[in-house]
Write a protein that holds these residues in place. Structure first.
Motif, PDB file in Angstrom:
ATOM      1  N   SER A 187       0.307  -1.111   0.009  1.00 48.62           N
ATOM      2  CA  SER A 187       0.091  -0.246  -0.096  1.00 48.62           C
ATOM      3  C   SER A 187       0.789   1.333  -0.025  1.00 48.62           C
ATOM      4  CB  SER A 187      -0.727  -0.074   1.148  1.00 48.62           C
ATOM      5  OG  SER A 187      -1.943  -1.051   1.112  1.00 48.62           O
ATOM      6  N   THR A 188       1.753   1.212   0.571  1.00 46.59           N
ATOM      7  CA  THR A 188       2.461   2.498   0.723  1.00 46.59           C
ATOM      8  C   THR A 188       3.723   3.101  -0.568  1.00 46.59           C
ATOM      9  OG1 THR A 188       4.750   1.544   1.742  1.00 46.59           O
ATOM     10  CG2 THR A 188       3.131   2.057   3.183  1.00 46.59           C
ATOM     11  N   ALA A 189       3.716   1.934  -1.126  1.00 51.21           N
ATOM     12  CA  ALA A 189       4.534   1.886  -2.662  1.00 51.21           C
ATOM     13  C   ALA A 189       3.191   2.213  -3.569  1.00 51.21           C
ATOM     14  CB  ALA A 189       4.564   0.243  -2.914  1.00 51.21           C
ATOM     15  N   ARG A 190       2.184   1.849  -3.235  1.00 53.48           N
ATOM     16  CA  ARG A 190       1.046   2.445  -4.553  1.00 53.48           C
ATOM     17  C   ARG A 190       0.956   3.935  -3.893  1.00 53.48           C
ATOM     18  NH1 ARG A 190      -3.401  -2.467  -4.175  1.00 53.48           N
ATOM     19  NH2 ARG A 190      -3.157  -3.632  -5.837  1.00 53.48           N
ATOM     20  N   ASN A 191       0.945   3.809  -2.779  1.00 51.11           N
ATOM     21  CA  ASN A 191       0.613   5.400  -2.555  1.00 51.11           C
ATOM     22  C   ASN A 191       2.054   5.792  -3.203  1.00 51.11           C
ATOM     23  OD1 ASN A 191      -2.128   4.662  -1.374  1.00 51.11           O
ATOM     24  ND2 ASN A 191      -1.857   4.632   0.464  1.00 51.11           N
ATOM     25  N   TYR A 192       2.819   6.247  -3.082  1.00 53.44           N
ATOM     26  CA  TYR A 192       4.086   7.189  -3.577  1.00 53.44           C
ATOM     27  C   TYR A 192       4.363   7.018  -5.406  1.00 53.44           C
ATOM     28  CZ  TYR A 192       8.735   8.110  -3.832  1.00 53.44           C
ATOM     29  OH  TYR A 192      10.277   9.266  -3.950  1.00 53.44           O
ATOM     30  N   GLY A 193       3.648   5.540  -5.279  1.00 53.37           N
ATOM     31  CA  GLY A 193       3.789   5.946  -7.125  1.00 53.37           C
ATOM     32  C   GLY A 193       2.695   6.663  -7.026  1.00 53.37           C
ATOM     33  N   VAL A 194       1.576   6.313  -6.830  1.00 57.84           N
ATOM     34  CA  VAL A 194       0.438   7.873  -6.861  1.00 57.84           C
ATOM     35  C   VAL A 194       0.874   9.143  -7.021  1.00 57.84           C
ATOM     36  CG1 VAL A 194      -1.740   8.347  -7.678  1.00 57.84           C
ATOM     37  CG2 VAL A 194      -1.077   6.069  -6.941  1.00 57.84           C
ATOM     38  N   SER A 195       1.415   9.557  -5.957  1.00 52.20           N
ATOM     39  CA  SER A 195       2.233  10.750  -5.433  1.00 52.20           C
ATOM     40  C   SER A 195       3.049  11.040  -7.025  1.00 52.20           C
ATOM     41  CB  SER A 195       2.836  10.655  -4.423  1.00 52.20           C
ATOM     42  OG  SER A 195       4.125  10.375  -4.375  1.00 52.20           O
ATOM     43  N   LYS A 196       3.766  10.695  -7.371  1.00 54.85           N
ATOM     44  CA  LYS A 196       4.734  10.440  -8.848  1.00 54.85           C
ATOM     45  C   LYS A 196       3.940  10.599 -10.205  1.00 54.85           C
ATOM     46  CE  LYS A 196       7.904  11.175  -5.762  1.00 54.85           C
ATOM     47  NZ  LYS A 196       8.368  12.504  -5.371  1.00 54.85           N
ATOM     48  N   ALA A 197       2.778   9.867 -10.200  1.00 57.65           N
ATOM     49  CA  ALA A 197       2.169   9.626 -11.525  1.00 57.65           C
ATOM     50  C   ALA A 197       1.489  11.042 -12.274  1.00 57.65           C
ATOM     51  CB  ALA A 197       0.911   9.000 -11.518  1.00 57.65           C
ATOM     52  N   SER A 198       1.528  11.208 -13.513  1.00 58.58           N
ATOM     53  CA  SER A 198       1.242  12.457 -14.390  1.00 58.58           C
ATOM     54  C   SER A 198       0.417  12.236 -15.232  1.00 58.58           C
ATOM     55  CB  SER A 198       2.197  13.058 -14.786  1.00 58.58           C
ATOM     56  OG  SER A 198       3.127  12.391 -16.072  1.00 58.58           O
ATOM     57  N   GLY A 199      -0.228  10.638 -15.902  1.00 57.39           N
ATOM     58  CA  GLY A 199      -0.655  10.363 -16.493  1.00 57.39           C
ATOM     59  C   GLY A 199      -2.912  10.511 -16.135  1.00 57.39           C
ATOM     60  N   GLN A 200      -3.348  10.676 -17.314  1.00 58.23           N
ATOM     61  CA  GLN A 200      -4.143  10.665 -16.781  1.00 58.23           C
ATOM     62  C   GLN A 200      -5.185  10.052 -16.322  1.00 58.23           C
ATOM     63  OE1 GLN A 200      -4.543  11.805 -21.222  1.00 58.23           O
ATOM     64  NE2 GLN A 200      -6.398  13.405 -20.937  1.00 58.23           N
ATOM     65  N   TYR A 201      -5.132   8.577 -16.499  1.00 55.29           N
ATOM     66  CA  TYR A 201      -5.175   7.893 -15.912  1.00 55.29           C
ATOM     67  C   TYR A 201      -3.840   6.194 -14.734  1.00 55.29           C
ATOM     68  CZ  TYR A 201     -10.043   8.202 -17.815  1.00 55.29           C
ATOM     69  OH  TYR A 201     -11.197   8.690 -18.408  1.00 55.29           O
ATOM     70  N   VAL A 202      -4.819   5.868 -13.800  1.00 55.96           N
ATOM     71  CA  VAL A 202      -3.348   5.535 -13.201  1.00 55.96           C
ATOM     72  C   VAL A 202      -3.804   3.107 -13.670  1.00 55.96           C
ATOM     73  CG1 VAL A 202      -2.498   4.393 -10.763  1.00 55.96           C
ATOM     74  CG2 VAL A 202      -3.504   6.943 -11.563  1.00 55.96           C
ATOM     75  N   VAL A 203      -3.312   2.800 -13.855  1.00 57.04           N
ATOM     76  CA  VAL A 203      -3.164   1.320 -13.541  1.00 57.04           C
ATOM     77  C   VAL A 203      -2.230   0.751 -13.141  1.00 57.04           C
ATOM     78  CG1 VAL A 203      -2.559  -0.852 -15.317  1.00 57.04           C
ATOM     79  CG2 VAL A 203      -3.673   1.872 -16.739  1.00 57.04           C
ATOM     80  N   PHE A 204      -2.996   0.171 -11.787  1.00 55.21           N
ATOM     81  CA  PHE A 204      -2.350  -0.542 -10.940  1.00 55.21           C
ATOM     82  C   PHE A 204      -1.978  -1.840 -11.259  1.00 55.21           C
ATOM     83  CE2 PHE A 204      -4.779   2.589  -9.064  1.00 55.21           C
ATOM     84  CZ  PHE A 204      -3.363   2.975  -8.244  1.00 55.21           C
ATOM     85  N   LEU A 205      -0.609  -2.750 -11.309  1.00 55.30           N
ATOM     86  CA  LEU A 205      -0.282  -4.055 -11.587  1.00 55.30           C
ATOM     87  C   LEU A 205       0.825  -4.252 -10.680  1.00 55.30           C
ATOM     88  CD1 LEU A 205      -0.257  -6.202 -13.788  1.00 55.30           C
ATOM     89  CD2 LEU A 205       1.946  -4.252 -14.867  1.00 55.30           C
TER      90      LEU A 205
END
Length: 323
Positions: free
Chosen positions: A70-88
């Motif tokens: 969860s911490t890794a996903r949240n951190y990843g979203v905080s660095k994202a710039s795309g219109q849509y987020v895809v989690f894998l």
């Protein structure tokens, strides 16, 4: 700004990581960024990520201390710039090279909040793939989000897994929707929050992602900690769902009822000797069975009405044995 931000939490998956990353980089639609979050891996996973970043500018790598998925996903979203987020997940992989292309073609005229898609499961022990039995094609795109979700609930196809959908990033950012970093059932709370704040949804009737089932994965064991986190979800959302009377709240009640059915099954198959400590709390949320849109929920509602809560558990246990 990329169209898609693919967020992959990485921890000690050197055996599977190349297949995961290659499945993203081989996509026919190339307007994406791949965010690899090394969550303090102790094997060569971090180094593998760095090698890909050197070769492809779309790959962004971040190294952090271990804190959990969860911490890794949240951190990843905080660095994202795309219109849509895809989690894998880093041991899973995209099974179709046209995944991003297909999704983009569906959303380019109407940038919906959620796009849900089908998935297959790869069982590592047997090397076999299990395919989806449900059908997303029987409901029109024009139907509103509440009716789509009700359709999924009826078909036993309402899944909270973050990796089986793509979500508009502004829904997450504007509403501060993050994964609970202290819960083992974080996807449920996250997805209910996403649905609560979303107005539109599309369903894609193709298996785009393959979910790997391996014996030593995080999801392969279910103990009393999982049960308590599952119940914490009901404690939080039962209050929310009791307050409002709008269509979205009604829809989420039906979804919660199906999740309660899943919780009963999880309780019965849990081998943790301490599980009886949560039985009273488990019973306290049995009123969700009144929201019996799903056929399985309706059946066990009738069992409970006839035999009471303890009788319901006995009946379910017998059904599991005979299955």
């Amino acid at each position: 700004m990329a169209t898609f931000s693919v967020v992959v939490p990485v921890y000690n998956v050197e055996k599977y990581l190349n297949e995961c990353i290659d499945s993203v980089l081989s996509q026919s639609f190339t307007d994406f960024e791949l965010i690899l979050v090394d969550d303090g891996a102790t094997d060569t996973s971090g180094a593998i990520c760095d090698e890909y970043a050197k070769k492809d500018s779309r790959v962004l790598v971040f190294h952090k201390e271990n804190g959990g998925q969860s911490t890794a996903r949240n951190y990843g979203v905080s660095k994202a710039s795309g219109q849509y987020v895809v989690f894998l997940d880093s041991d899973d992989f995209i099974a179709d090279v046209d995944f991003f292309k297909d999704i983009f073609n569906r959303i380019k005229e109407n940038f919906v909040d959620i796009v849900a898609f089908k998935y297959s499961e790869y069982f590592e022990s047997t090397k076999k793939i299990s395919h989806s039995s449900y059908d997303y094609s029987k409901i029109e795109d024009t139907v509103d989000i509440n009716e789509k979700i009700k359709y999924l609930i009826k078909q036993d196809a309402f899944f909270c897994s973050a990796w089986s959908k793509t979500v508009k990033r502004e829904i997450l950012v504007n509403n501060n929707i993050v994964f609970d970093e202290n819960s083992k059932c974080e996807d449920m709370d996250w997805y209910f929050s996403v649905v609560e704040k979303s107005q539109t949804m599309l369903l894609c009737n193709k298996e785009y992602v393959t979910y790997r089932r391996r014996e030593n994965s995080v999801t392969s064991t279910f103990g009393v900690k999982n049960l308590k986190d599952y119940l914490a979800f009901f404690q939080k959302w039962s209050k929310k769902l009791a307050e409002d009377q709008d269509k979205k709240t009604q829809t989420l009640r039906f979804a919660a009822a199906k999740l309660y059915f899943n919780l009963l099954i999880a309780y019965l198959i849990c081998k943790d000797k301490q599980k009886k400590t949560v039985k009273r709390q488990l019973k306290s949320y049995s009123y969700f069975l009144q929201y019996n849109l799903n056929p399985k929920v309706e059946k066990i509602r009738k069992f409970k009405k006839l035999f009471g809560f303890n009788g319901l558990l006995v009946a379910l246990k017998l059904l599991l044995i005979l299955k």
